[in-house]
Scaffold this active site. Structure first.
Site, PDB file in Angstrom:
ATOM      1  N   PHE A  84     -87.984 -45.206 -23.587  1.00  0.00           N
ATOM      2  CA  PHE A  84     -86.858 -45.193 -22.642  1.00  0.00           C
ATOM      3  C   PHE A  84     -86.723 -46.558 -21.934  1.00  0.00           C
ATOM      4  CE2 PHE A  84     -86.262 -43.939 -17.971  1.00  0.00           C
ATOM      5  CZ  PHE A  84     -84.914 -44.226 -17.974  1.00  0.00           C
ATOM      6  N   ASP A 128     -94.416 -50.460 -31.198  1.00  0.00           N
ATOM      7  CA  ASP A 128     -94.410 -49.056 -30.765  1.00  0.00           C
ATOM      8  C   ASP A 128     -95.039 -48.193 -31.849  1.00  0.00           C
ATOM      9  OD1 ASP A 128     -92.268 -47.678 -28.455  1.00  0.00           O
ATOM     10  OD2 ASP A 128     -93.423 -46.391 -29.780  1.00  0.00           O
ATOM     11  N   VAL A 177    -101.270 -49.563 -29.859  1.00  0.00           N
ATOM     12  CA  VAL A 177    -101.931 -50.593 -29.039  1.00  0.00           C
ATOM     13  C   VAL A 177    -103.420 -50.339 -28.825  1.00  0.00           C
ATOM     14  CG1 VAL A 177     -99.845 -51.349 -27.809  1.00  0.00           C
ATOM     15  CG2 VAL A 177    -101.269 -49.508 -26.838  1.00  0.00           C
ATOM     16  N   LEU A 207     -95.807 -51.841 -21.855  1.00  0.00           N
ATOM     17  CA  LEU A 207     -95.224 -50.564 -21.430  1.00  0.00           C
ATOM     18  C   LEU A 207     -95.759 -49.381 -22.232  1.00  0.00           C
ATOM     19  CD1 LEU A 207     -93.146 -52.611 -20.188  1.00  0.00           C
ATOM     20  CD2 LEU A 207     -91.360 -50.977 -20.760  1.00  0.00           C
ATOM     21  N   THR A 234    -104.875 -45.095 -24.653  1.00  0.00           N
ATOM     22  CA  THR A 234    -103.698 -45.973 -24.711  1.00  0.00           C
ATOM     23  C   THR A 234    -103.657 -46.873 -23.480  1.00  0.00           C
ATOM     24  OG1 THR A 234    -102.410 -44.488 -26.078  1.00  0.00           O
ATOM     25  CG2 THR A 234    -101.162 -45.997 -24.712  1.00  0.00           C
ATOM     26  N   TYR A 244    -103.556 -39.770 -17.123  1.00  0.00           N
ATOM     27  CA  TYR A 244    -102.491 -40.754 -16.894  1.00  0.00           C
ATOM     28  C   TYR A 244    -102.807 -41.592 -15.642  1.00  0.00           C
ATOM     29  CZ  TYR A 244     -97.685 -42.491 -16.274  1.00  0.00           C
ATOM     30  OH  TYR A 244     -96.568 -43.277 -16.123  1.00  0.00           O
TER      31      TYR A 244
END
Ligand SMILES: NC(=O)c1ccc[n+]([C@@H]2O[C@H](COP(=O)([O-])OP(=O)(O)OC[C@H]3O[C@@H](n4cnc5c(N)ncnc54)[C@H](O)[C@@H]3O)[C@@H](O)[C@H]2O)c1
Length: 326
Positions: free
Chosen positions: A16, A36, A62, A76, A95, A148
């Site tokens: 997004f 990505d 990544v 990001l 991640t 997160y």
């Protein structure tokens, strides 16, 4: 168009925020490499960039090292909505943490500038309102959101250790709730949830009593903040809050969306999920004074653009939803 064209890596570039950032950087005349793994990103988000000569997309995770040549990195890559980051929490932490280590290692080798997309979630369920950057947060390290929140906190630690230990040119932005075209319709975030439910004429599910507040920033405003932060002098490392300080209750948001869509949906109430913060609002004094940045798009205008996007997307029918572009 900027005077100096740079080679810029955007990780999570098909997501997004990433896709809007890539678009902006291409429009500014840069050479953009989008990386990505398409976990929550979509090729449809970048399809219009694929025929641009200075845009390149690479499928890569990544958590594995990456060897490319660039001048700047915007990091990001990381699923941002609870439904996606809780799907595989171990992978989410990897991640954030291993992804940060890999990107910082790349920046060190290249002497590149690197910006981390951190989050207001580092403040957890805050006991201070609004939250300034100096507030250290109230995060539950073992709850379902911890993969997160703690992953992003550890990434910030890594950024500042690379800065202190290796003199890396870092920037850390703490992003507050951002919305706009290309959010996923099924990601459980409140704006996309309400819009999709309203457009489908389904009941609008409101968690809690609706009095909890959020501050919503329109995507174009946030991207402007990213670019200003990257272009700021090297002593401006952040962490810098970027978000809209105008608080809206979730009940007000539901009402506004029902109004703007002309929907006949009614609101149904459900219990609040674990660790869901009651109030979250950025103190953006630093961004205002240092970057001369503040959001310009009011909620009604931003929501109308977002509704227009979802309206087109849903018109394509189930299964075609991911094929739409903004
Ligand atoms: N949108 C917001 O309100 C918000 C708020 C706070 C922070 N952020 C941060 O901004 C960044 C972008 O968020 P978004 O809203 O665009 O979410 P998003 O899920 O749309 O984008 C994340 C992108 O990262 C990619 N990705 C995930 N794991 C990866 C991996 N291991 N390797 C490579 N790519 C990977 C996904 O496929 C996706 O394209 C995230 O780091 C998020 O934590 C966003």
């Amino acid at each position: 168009m900027s005077s100096v064209s740079k080679r810029i890596l955007v990780t999570g570039g098909a997501g997004f925020l990433g896709s809007h950032l890539c678009e902006r950087l291409i429009a500014d005349g840069h050479d953009v490499l989008c990386v990505d793994n398409y976990f929550t990103g979509r090729r449809a988000n970048i399809v219009e960039l694929l025929n641009q000569p200075f845009f390149e997309a690479m499928r890569h995770d990544v958590t594995h090292p990456l060897f490319v040549e660039v001048d700047e990195i915007y990091n990001l890559a990381c699923p941002a909505s609870p439904v996606h980051y809780q799907h595989d929490p171990v992978q989410t932490t990897k991640t954030s943490v291993i992804g940060a280590i890999n990107m910082l290692g790349l920046a060190k080798r290249l002497k590149a500038k690197i910006l981390q997309a951190s989050t207001s979630e580092v403040y957890g369920d805050p006991v201070m309102h609004p939250q300034p950057e100096s507030y250290r947060g109230n995060v539950n390290p073992i709850g379902p959101r911890a993969c997160y929140d703690e992953g992003k906190r550890c990434a910030e630690t890594l950024f500042f250790d690379y800065y202190r230990q290796h003199n890396l040119r870092i920037r850390v932005v703490r992003i507050f709730n951002t919305y706009g075209p290309r959010m996923l319709p099924n990601d459980g975030r409140v704006v996309s949830n309400f819009i999709v439910q309203a457009l489908r004429g389904e009941p609008i599910t409101l968690y809690g009593d609706g009095s909890q507040t959020r501050a919503f920033c329109y995507v174009d405003d946030l991207i402007e903040g990213f670019v200003r932060m990257m272009n700021a002098p090297d002593d401006i490392t952040g962490p810098m809050n970027l978000g809209n300080p105008v608080e809206t209750s979730i009940a007000e948001l539901a009402e506004l969306i029902v109004d703007l869509t002309g929907s006949r949906s009614r609101v149904v109430y459900r219990p609040l999920p674990a660790d869901d913060p009651i109030q979250r609002c950025p103190d953006i004094t630093e961004a205002k004074t240092i970057l001369e940045w503040q959001p310009k798009t009011d909620l009604k205008t931003g929501l109308s653009r977002t509704i227009e996007y979802f309206d087109k997307l849903l018109a394509k029918g189930p299964g075609l939803e991911h094929e739409a572009t903004a």
